[in-house]
Enzyme design. Structure first.
Site, PDB file in Angstrom:
ATOM      1  N   HIS A   4       0.543 -40.504  27.072  1.00 52.31           N
ATOM      2  CA  HIS A   4       1.673 -41.103  26.370  1.00 52.31           C
ATOM      3  C   HIS A   4       2.790 -41.382  27.360  1.00 52.31           C
ATOM      4  CE1 HIS A   4       5.546 -40.626  23.966  1.00 52.31           C
ATOM      5  NE2 HIS A   4       5.005 -41.739  23.509  1.00 52.31           N
ATOM      6  N   SER A   5       3.338 -42.600  27.316  1.00 57.95           N
ATOM      7  CA  SER A   5       4.491 -42.966  28.125  1.00 57.95           C
ATOM      8  C   SER A   5       4.194 -42.754  29.615  1.00 57.95           C
ATOM      9  CB  SER A   5       5.713 -42.150  27.669  1.00 57.95           C
ATOM     10  OG  SER A   5       6.883 -42.611  28.272  1.00 57.95           O
ATOM     11  N   LEU A   6       5.009 -41.959  30.302  1.00 59.73           N
ATOM     12  CA  LEU A   6       4.777 -41.715  31.722  1.00 59.73           C
ATOM     13  C   LEU A   6       3.428 -41.043  31.966  1.00 59.73           C
ATOM     14  CD1 LEU A   6       5.867 -41.765  34.633  1.00 59.73           C
ATOM     15  CD2 LEU A   6       6.955 -39.559  34.188  1.00 59.73           C
ATOM     16  N   SER A  42       0.650 -41.808  30.682  1.00 60.09           N
ATOM     17  CA  SER A  42      -0.371 -42.843  30.846  1.00 60.09           C
ATOM     18  C   SER A  42      -0.336 -43.424  32.251  1.00 60.09           C
ATOM     19  CB  SER A  42      -0.165 -43.944  29.808  1.00 60.09           C
ATOM     20  OG  SER A  42       1.073 -44.613  30.013  1.00 60.09           O
ATOM     21  N   LEU A  76      -0.954 -44.759  25.452  1.00 57.88           N
ATOM     22  CA  LEU A  76      -0.142 -44.846  24.239  1.00 57.88           C
ATOM     23  C   LEU A  76       1.314 -45.091  24.614  1.00 57.88           C
ATOM     24  CD1 LEU A  76      -1.608 -41.692  22.423  1.00 57.88           C
ATOM     25  CD2 LEU A  76      -2.495 -44.029  22.398  1.00 57.88           C
TER      26      LEU A  76
END
Length: 696
Positions: free
Chosen positions: A328-330, A332, A494
């Protein structure tokens, strides 16, 4: 009394655990029926065999927790958290303003059960009272009416709040209380997914950590498996998907790095709460772009994934499924950088132990050839040997020398890192400094610290990545990327900023032939209002193509009503405009004077000489699609490279009706919505089980 037969039936026990170690008054959660039955059988076996003093461990919650029956404590297996208190419960109490019933301690329940048994056998219910040392009194009025009366001195009756002076309801067994027992989990695990969080210690709008968010994500997957895959799940070939959290923020901001203390010393005292939030969340982006802390983050993520994978295999020895990654976010971006730097391995090598480049610290550097091969530089041994090079002569060369030899950027960085490690080892042995050309030492910048030459020896500063698949280098921080102990089946991003970071790093286009070295599938999932998420498909397909993302279906099987209404209004408006243009064309034809017509001349203001499927430059443009747009029937047939095996990989969630009123108001929530998004969970399950031949 009516309803009393004088026949005593023992109470049925159920096992609970305290969710909040600090306050257990209203946070007792029941185990599932399967786990409670397993605990009860083990407990009774210990009583009958006389082995009560022997510590017995029972795995619960899908083997993610271990209950030590003697200690009455529950310990997490995969992550760190305080142990939870466990009780064998049979009697419960509840106040008027309490939400749920609280179980009595086991010794108190034994006293109450004995009193209840005597009252039943003797048919004596004349307000039988049981006094406890705490000053509380339980009154058994009848088999169905029992209360707990607080013992309050007369002088304190006026000063105490009315709630404390009110009697509490007392119930025996689960039959008299309303409690929702969690569903048990199948023992069979079909697939394993590691989930990496983004910036900050919290992951969702409720400020929960990654463990709690992944727990909810796992719970949603179990519910969807039972509802959407019910027909397949009833067979013997389908189990469940295990989701495990990967926490790197705790290590980065822990005592080992000391970064929080360093940042705190330079933080201004004003707006302290905002600065504290910024230091613990936003700064993670800057830490990841720092060679020192980026190495810490990458090493933590890789080592934690490998550790969790090993522990999982130990607890599930029959597991034969595949493993996937989700970020998720960073998180990923961390996984993307890690996966782009994995080394392809043959099938016969997958079962062997994986050697991490970071293990090079244990090398003795005695063999020049072995040292190069351990860093993945075996193909350059002959070239460097031909030049009569060894480690000492390599240490006298600059990076420009290796560039002149025709060595690509990635291997050059490996060589410079190798020399840095060798230099650090020499310094630690002799206490002298041997500078490497192209790598400035601390002593050169700050002469006053020459007495500490080894401070720089442990600082990572290289990347083993080979950028041959890209038009230009992707600008990754120069570090060493460790290897994972397995080859992931899929990577789910995500709310990911991967596309933005690649663009900022200087990458304009991803080669359509490029794929992650060890991962065959890639999915970029985002909410349309997510301010952090970016698309990636436009970096693969031609810019002329306006390729919309794939809309993720609603988990209830249809498009949301407000989106269908919006599409209907668009179709009506476009049909109306088409009708108006048709009438206008007919009127112009009727009123136009007849003129002689000539065929159009190719090359004069037209593109008639071009093939019907091509424009300038030979780039494909979908026929019948104005401005390069693509019709829905053509979207899935367009090649979008090999990141997802030739399939589409940009997926967009459907916004909720309330979110569509003001996209700015729900922007932050949109970035944090993936953890409890059933549509996201269903997409992951669908893609995972499609590989097993199991469809919705």
């Amino acid at each position: 009394m009516e309803g009393v037969t004088g026949v005593y039936e023992p109470v049925q026990h159920h096992w609970f655990h305290c969710q909040n170690p600090v306050d257990c008054r209203s946070s007792w959660i029941p185990f599932s029926r399967e786990d409670s039955l397993r605990l009860e059988e083990t407990h009774k076996h210990g009583e009958t065999s006389g082995e009560e003093e022997v510590e017995v461990v029972v795995a619960t919650e899908g083997r993610r927790f271990d209950v030590r029956l003697k200690e009455r404590r529950c310990f997490a297996v995969y992550w760190e958290q305080p142990p939870l208190e466990v009780r064998r419960c049979s009697w419960f109490h509840k106040g008027d303003k309490d939400i749920s019933y609280t179980p009595y301690p086991e010794d108190t329940s034994l006293v109450l059960e004995e009193a209840y048994m005597m009252a039943v056998k003797l048919n004596d219910w004349m307000k039988k009272k049981i006094q406890f040392p705490t000053g509380e009194t339980v009154v058994l009025h009848s088999p169905t009416l029992m209360t707990q009366q607080p013992t309050i001195p007369l002088k304190d009756c006026i000063s105490l709040p009315s709630e404390q002076s009110q009697p509490r309801m007392v119930k025996r067994g689960l039959e008299g209380i309303r409690v929702e027992l969690p569903e048990g989990e199948p023992d069979q695990v079909d697939h394993l997914v590691f989930m990496v969080h983004g910036i900050g210690p919290t992951c969702d709008i409720q400020l929960r950590g990654v463990v709690q968010c992944v727990n909810d994500f796992r719970g949603a997957s179990l519910s969807l498996l039972s509802s959407h895959f019910k027909q397949s799940q009833d067979g013997t070939h389908m189990g469940r998907v295990e989701f495990l959290p990967v926490d790197w923020h705790r290590v980065l901001h822990g005592d080992a790095t000391g970064v929080d203390d360093d940042i705190q010393r330079i933080t201004l005292p004003s707006i302290s709460r905002l600065r504290q939030f910024s230091n613990s969340t936003v700064l993670d982006l800057f830490f990841y772009n720092s060679p020192t802390y980026c190495q810490t983050i990458i090493d933590t993520v890789a080592s934690e994934i490998n550790r969790l994978h090993q522990v999982f295999l130990q607890r599930h020895p029959q597991f034969t499924g595949a493993v996937s990654l989700a970020g998720h976010s960073l998180g990923s971006l961390i996984l993307f950088d890690l996966l782009t730097n994995q080394e392809r391995r043959n099938t016969d090598e997958e079962g062997s132990s994986v050697r991490s480049p970071s293990e090079a610290t244990t090398l003795d550097f005695e063999s020049f050839e072995d040292t190069l091969r351990s860093f993945g530089l075996g193909k350059y041994v002959q070239m460097l040997t031909k030049e009569q090079m060894d480690l000492e002569s390599l240490g006298l060369c600059s990076e420009t020398f290796f560039k002149d030899l025709g060595i690509p950027l990635g291997p050059r960085k490996k060589i410079m890192y190798l020399l840095k490690r060798w230099r650090g080892q020499q310094e630690s042995r002799t206490g002298t400094s041997h500078p490497v050309p192209g790598i400035p030492g601390i002593a050169g910048m700050y002469p006053q610290v020459q007495e500490h030459p080894t401070l720089l020896s442990g600082t990572p500063s290289t990347s083993p990545v080979d950028y041959k698949y890209f038009d230009v280098g992707i600008g990754q921080v120069s570090i060493v990327y460790p290897q994972l102990a397995f080859q992931p089946q899929a990577f789910f991003a995500l709310g990911s900023p991967i596309g933005m970071f690649l663009t900022v790093r200087g990458l304009k286009r991803i080669d359509p032939k490029y794929s992650l070295p060890t991962c065959k599938s890639f999915y970029n999932i985002y909410h349309p209002f997510d301010p952090v998420a970016y698309r990636i498909e436009p970096m693969v397909v031609f810019p002329e193509l306006d390729l919309p993302p794939i809309l993720i279906p609603h988990h209830k099987g249809r498009k949301r009503m407000h989106l269908e209404l919006k599409d209907s209004l668009k179709r009506v408006s476009s049909d109306l405009l088409l009708s108006i243009s048709t009438v206008r064309g007919v009127w112009q034809t009727l009123t136009m004077l007849p003129v002689n017509t000539l065929p159009p001349v190719a090359g004069v203001g037209t593109t008639a000489a071009l093939p019907p499927q091509e424009s300038e430059g030979g780039r494909p443009v979908c026929s019948g699609a104005p401005n390069g747009t693509v019709s829905p029937t053509e979207m899935r047939n367009i090649s979008v490279g090999m990141l997802n095996g030739g399939r589409r990989f940009d997926y967009v969630l459907q916004e909720k009706p309330l979110e569509s009123f003001n996209e700015y108001l729900f922007a932050i929530q949109s970035h944090l919505c993936y953890w409890d998004s059933e549509d996201t969970v269903l997409l992951l399950l669908r893609e995972i089980y499609e590989g097993k031949g199991i469809l919705l």
